[in-house]
Design an enzyme around this catalytic site. Structure first.
Site, PDB file in Angstrom:
ATOM      1  N   HIS A  75       0.847  -1.200   0.000  1.00 40.88           N
ATOM      2  CA  HIS A  75       0.000   0.000   0.000  1.00 40.88           C
ATOM      3  C   HIS A  75       0.879   1.244   0.000  1.00 40.88           C
ATOM      4  CE1 HIS A  75      -3.317   2.731   1.116  1.00 40.88           C
ATOM      5  NE2 HIS A  75      -2.424   3.282   1.924  1.00 40.88           N
ATOM      6  N   GLU A  76       1.917   1.247   0.833  1.00 40.65           N
ATOM      7  CA  GLU A  76       2.840   2.389   0.866  1.00 40.65           C
ATOM      8  C   GLU A  76       3.595   2.520  -0.454  1.00 40.65           C
ATOM      9  OE1 GLU A  76       2.460   4.518   3.089  1.00 40.65           O
ATOM     10  OE2 GLU A  76       1.187   3.239   4.333  1.00 40.65           O
TER      11      GLU A  76
END
Length: 246
Positions: A110-111
């Site tokens: 996600h990051e």
């Protein structure tokens, strides 16, 4: 006062409804935060069949998207992972960095999704970055405005001091609302990118676990937006009530 009074005027109705919804919305926000921790803990105890670490998945995800030059850093805590677009650094927490668990892989990617957004100049990500310094200043002024305003007349929208501080509060809250609004598509898009990549790398049940982790995290941003929206509407209604009854 009779119940009909609170709904005799649209602004009074909005003010009343927002006030009544504040506590339930606060409880929902707490529940959402607890759910994130619970879902992450569950799937962070679910090792992926590949045995590859979350950081390795991130590196491959970035390379697949043609994104290079991203630095990595360690950050203490759990679910404190983040991407800093100013330094092009992905910071991974202790519970994610070296883990090969499904939950850790989802959070880390996600990051990486944010890093890809930044590299490809995704509109909402760029807009959010430009709003950060403005919102930081506004947030630092929020509590002084509310405290001083309350002491000097914030409680009454019927005098000039009260209206000035309500307007100041509206500006601050409006900036926070805009930031929260821009954050929603940014976070959902980062999760979409991560899931699209990971479902080609993981087994179906592992990918399903990643999706649950990402969805639970996304709901925290929805809850934050709703809380800010309620407060903004309540202040706006209060200002309108006072302006008509001077």
């Amino acid at each position: 006062m009779p119940l009909s009074y609170y709904f005799s005027d649209p602004d009074i109705a909005i003010y009343t409804i927002c006030g009544c919804l504040f506590i339930p919305m606060l409880i929902i926000s707490i529940i959402v935060q607890i759910r994130v921790q619970t879902v992450f803990a569950k799937y962070n105890a679910f090792p992926s069949s590949s045995g590859i670490s979350a950081q390795s998945y991130v590196r491959n995800f970035l390379e697949t998207n043609g994104v290079h030059g991203i630095k990595f850093a360690a950050v203490r805590g759990s679910l404190t992972d983040n991407f800093n677009p100013r330094t092009n650094t992905i910071s991974l927490s202790d519970s994610v960095r070296g883990s090969a668990a499904v939950g850790a892989i989802g959070v880390a990617c996600h990051e990486a999704g944010h890093a890809i957004q930044h590299a490809k100049k995704y509109f909402f990500s760029s807009a959010r970055l430009k709003l950060v310094p403005i919102v930081n200043v506004a947030s630092s002024l929020m509590w002084p405005i509310f405290i001083i305003g309350y002491v000097l007349g914030f409680a009454s929208p019927y005098n000039s001091i009260g209206r000035i501080f309500i307007i100041m509060g509206l500006v601050v809250m409006g900036l926070s609302l805009l930031f929260a609004l821009v954050t929603l598509p940014t976070e959902f898009d980062a999760s979409r990118r991560a899931y699209k990549y990971l479902k080609t790398c993981l087994l179906p049940d592992e990918a399903a676990g990643v999706k649950k982790v990402l969805n639970a995290a996304a709901m925290t941003y929805v809850a934050s937006f709703m809380m800010t929206f309620l407060q903004f509407l309540r202040l706006l209604a209060l200002l309108r009530i006072g302006s008509r009854r001077r």
